[in-house]
Design a protein around this motif. Sequence first.
Motif, PDB file in Angstrom:
ATOM      1  N   UNK A 221       0.832  -1.200   0.000  1.00 16.12           N
ATOM      2  CA  UNK A 221       0.000   0.000   0.000  1.00 16.12           C
ATOM      3  C   UNK A 221       0.872   1.257   0.000  1.00 16.12           C
ATOM      4  N   UNK A 222       1.954   1.238   0.799  1.00 16.19           N
ATOM      5  CA  UNK A 222       2.873   2.374   0.837  1.00 16.19           C
ATOM      6  C   UNK A 222       3.528   2.582  -0.522  1.00 16.19           C
ATOM      7  N   UNK A 223       3.925   1.486  -1.159  1.00 19.60           N
ATOM      8  CA  UNK A 223       4.550   1.590  -2.473  1.00 19.60           C
ATOM      9  C   UNK A 223       3.591   2.175  -3.499  1.00 19.60           C
ATOM     10  N   UNK A 224       2.329   1.761  -3.425  1.00 14.97           N
ATOM     11  CA  UNK A 224       1.341   2.264  -4.389  1.00 14.97           C
ATOM     12  C   UNK A 224       1.103   3.753  -4.197  1.00 14.97           C
ATOM     13  N   UNK A 225       1.046   4.196  -2.938  1.00 17.18           N
ATOM     14  CA  UNK A 225       0.873   5.620  -2.688  1.00 17.18           C
ATOM     15  C   UNK A 225       2.081   6.423  -3.158  1.00 17.18           C
ATOM     16  N   UNK A 226       3.236   5.766  -3.212  1.00 17.83           N
ATOM     17  CA  UNK A 226       4.456   6.444  -3.665  1.00 17.83           C
ATOM     18  C   UNK A 226       4.654   6.301  -5.164  1.00 17.83           C
ATOM     19  N   UNK A 227       3.674   5.670  -5.842  1.00 17.68           N
ATOM     20  CA  UNK A 227       3.787   5.496  -7.289  1.00 17.68           C
ATOM     21  C   UNK A 227       4.750   4.408  -7.684  1.00 17.68           C
ATOM     22  N   UNK A 228       4.935   3.438  -6.815  1.00 11.74           N
ATOM     23  CA  UNK A 228       5.878   2.349  -7.101  1.00 11.74           C
ATOM     24  C   UNK A 228       5.175   1.002  -6.895  1.00 11.74           C
ATOM     25  N   UNK A 229       4.108   0.755  -7.649  1.00 11.62           N
ATOM     26  CA  UNK A 229       3.354  -0.490  -7.473  1.00 11.62           C
ATOM     27  C   UNK A 229       4.214  -1.682  -7.857  1.00 11.62           C
ATOM     28  N   UNK A 230       4.166  -2.759  -7.079  1.00 11.91           N
ATOM     29  CA  UNK A 230       4.971  -3.949  -7.393  1.00 11.91           C
ATOM     30  C   UNK A 230       4.329  -4.760  -8.522  1.00 11.91           C
ATOM     31  N   UNK A 231       5.020  -5.770  -8.944  1.00  9.56           N
ATOM     32  CA  UNK A 231       4.522  -6.681  -9.980  1.00  9.56           C
ATOM     33  C   UNK A 231       3.641  -7.734  -9.312  1.00  9.56           C
ATOM     34  N   UNK A 232       2.297  -7.486  -9.340  1.00  5.55           N
ATOM     35  CA  UNK A 232       1.371  -8.395  -8.650  1.00  5.55           C
ATOM     36  C   UNK A 232       1.346  -9.767  -9.317  1.00  5.55           C
ATOM     37  N   UNK A 233       1.407  -9.786 -10.644  1.00  5.69           N
ATOM     38  CA  UNK A 233       1.340 -11.069 -11.349  1.00  5.69           C
ATOM     39  C   UNK A 233       2.475 -11.982 -10.929  1.00  5.69           C
ATOM     40  N   UNK A 234       3.672 -11.408 -10.787  1.00  6.05           N
ATOM     41  CA  UNK A 234       4.821 -12.217 -10.376  1.00  6.05           C
ATOM     42  C   UNK A 234       4.632 -12.762  -8.967  1.00  6.05           C
ATOM     43  N   UNK A 235       4.167 -11.884  -8.067  1.00  2.22           N
ATOM     44  CA  UNK A 235       3.968 -12.322  -6.680  1.00  2.22           C
ATOM     45  C   UNK A 235       2.896 -13.404  -6.594  1.00  2.22           C
ATOM     46  N   UNK A 236       1.780 -13.199  -7.311  1.00  2.00           N
ATOM     47  CA  UNK A 236       0.688 -14.185  -7.272  1.00  2.00           C
ATOM     48  C   UNK A 236       1.128 -15.512  -7.871  1.00  2.00           C
TER      49      UNK A 236
END
Length: 756
Positions: free
Chosen positions: A632-647
């Motif tokens: 959530x912190x990363x998304x607010x900072x404009x640095x969304x992670x790679x969800x597909x890779x994590x999932x």
Amino acid sequence: MAPIFISKPLKLKLRVYFYPNALRIRSSYSLHFPRFFCSTDGQTPENPPPNSDPVQPRKETKMEQTPFQRIPRGRQRNSEKIEDIICRMMANRAWTTRLQNSIRTLVPEFDHNLVYNVLHRAKNSEHALQFFRWVERAGLFNHDRETHLKIIEILGRASKLNHARCILLDMPKKGVEWDEDMFVKLIDSYGKKGIVQESVKIFDKMKELGLERTVKSYDVLFKVILRRGRYMMAKRYFNKMLGEGIEPTRHTYNIMLWGFFLSLRLETAIRFYEDMRSRGISPDVVTYNTMINGYNRFKKMDEAEKLFVEMKGKDTVPTVISYTTMIKGYVAVERADDALRLFEEMKSFDIKPNAVTYTVLLPGLCDAGKLAEAQNMLKEMVERYIAPKDNSIFLKLLTSQCASGDLDAAANVLKAMIRLSIPTEAGHYGVLIENFCKAEMFDQAIKLLDKLVEKEIILRPQNSVHVEASAYNPMIQHLCHNGQTGKAEIFFRQLMKTGALDPIAFNNLICGHSKEGNPDSAFEIFKIMRRREVPRDADAYKLLIESYLRKGEPADAKTALDSMIEDGHLPASSLFRSVMESLFEDGRVQTASRVMKSMVEKGVKENMDLVAKVLEALLMRGHVEEALGRIDLLMHSGCAPNFDSLLSVLSEKGKTIAALKLLDFCLERDCIVDFSSYEKVLDALLAAGKTLNAYSLLCKILAKGGATDWKSCEDLIASLNQEGNTKQADILSRMIRGGETAHGSKKGKKQSAVPS
């Protein structure tokens, strides 16, 4: 000049008592006799000691002819004088009746010499006053003029002026006549304590009491008045003296001239000097010295030179004071050549310079750049073992020699101080250390530093000159850069005790310890800086963190990193990465996650590959909520992670609950996720037998408008029916067929909210 009183020799008085069985001899002033019938060692009645009453010879009795005491062997101890014993008793015991009785037992009879000597040798004025009053009140001795004068002198010197005044004014009641010397002594004592009005009152009291005042009384009054700058009062009393028919002497004029120049009354002094000459009083060497010194105060060296030449022309031999005064004047007007010429002239006349001469001349030579002459003069002082009156001269010599680049001469100044037994101060060493460092002569600087630290010169309370930052910072920096940070810290800790809190020195120590692989020592310095509110440097923090990392202590590195951030410094992206990597490799995933959080909060957006590894490790270890918070912190900072890779990783590793929660997080925030990732999670849930979780997730996907072509959808419906969850299976079937959506039926809403 005040008279100097010395102890008077005691008159020996012997009393001989005859008893039936033994002969006893008493002496008031000797306690130990080597033989019964010897008053002093080696003295006989025919050859009495000086200043003693002669003892009349008499016939020896039969008892006296019979020796009955053994002669002691070895050297005999010197008998202690009775006045010394009394003074020691008064110093060591309280003044009580018992002490008084002890003294009376010791001395049955008191005479003038004994009383005078006890007063003279008393340890302090209180002892003298107690003894003075006691012998009088006890009827042991009637004080005379000399004992009164002595106690007035003692009390005046001790500032007990009221006691002295009372004793003086009570003298006629005891039958002792006043004389001028006693009043002169009291006037002078009040003047030395700065109580001018009382001095004047005592002086005026003399006339009221009918005591004749001579020029002696006026002279001491003039000195008291002029010492406090009251030149107008001095002029009035001078005229009063003339009105009484008292002729001033040369000494009177010398005092007046001294006082007028002290009050910077040049014209008045010149007028009095001319008046003295008009009265036929020729000036002496003191007069000339006073006038020359007065002209020097006004920097009138031409007039001073005329008087100096006149003095020599009248066969008034100039003294060392005369030459020193002239030299002082030349130095004041920056005529160092003339001062040096006069110095050589003085020596040619076999007038030896004294400490004041050197004290006056040396600073002038330094200011004029005549350092070779100053160096030779210093050698001369050492050879004659003459120390200057002002020790600050050595600091000036050190500074001047260093400024000229002659460091050997500067080092000799320090050696001269030691030879002259002048205490070396920290500042003297500091000047040399600073200039040795500037010249890159670090070996010599370190030798001086070792002496400075070993003898704890820095900590001496009498230091008036301290080591400046310009001296100790280069020294500390050199030591820290050359593997001697421990020595540098010992040095600086002594400086800290004197109040030194230089941030440059602190940061140099931190850097030195860090480079030498002693990060704990460096961190202790950081703690001291924090307690004393000394600014911490970002580069020092960087070196400390790197030192901890090299030592394999990432947790301590993280603590140092947090301190760095608290102090308002922004660590570089590479520093964040180094700490995170070390923690991650050490298995401290959550700690690495906290570092990641700090990094993101500070706006550092690099190292995302490492961030993904940390998030994956958190999810794999079951720290799902923490991982979601970081995401959530990363998304607010404009640095969304790679969800597909994590999932994908979570599904493959069978971490279905973590995958489900991550996917729920993505659905709630409308994150972009490939349908293949949904399928992987659903397949993993179905494979793990978590049909209700798969059903709930699929309903959410469909409600969001997701695709319905999941190939394992029929398998999920079959599993639901098989497990008895027919309602859920029926709802899912209708949703897939499009007959009913989650938004079109309240019943569907209720049933689709089955908890996972």
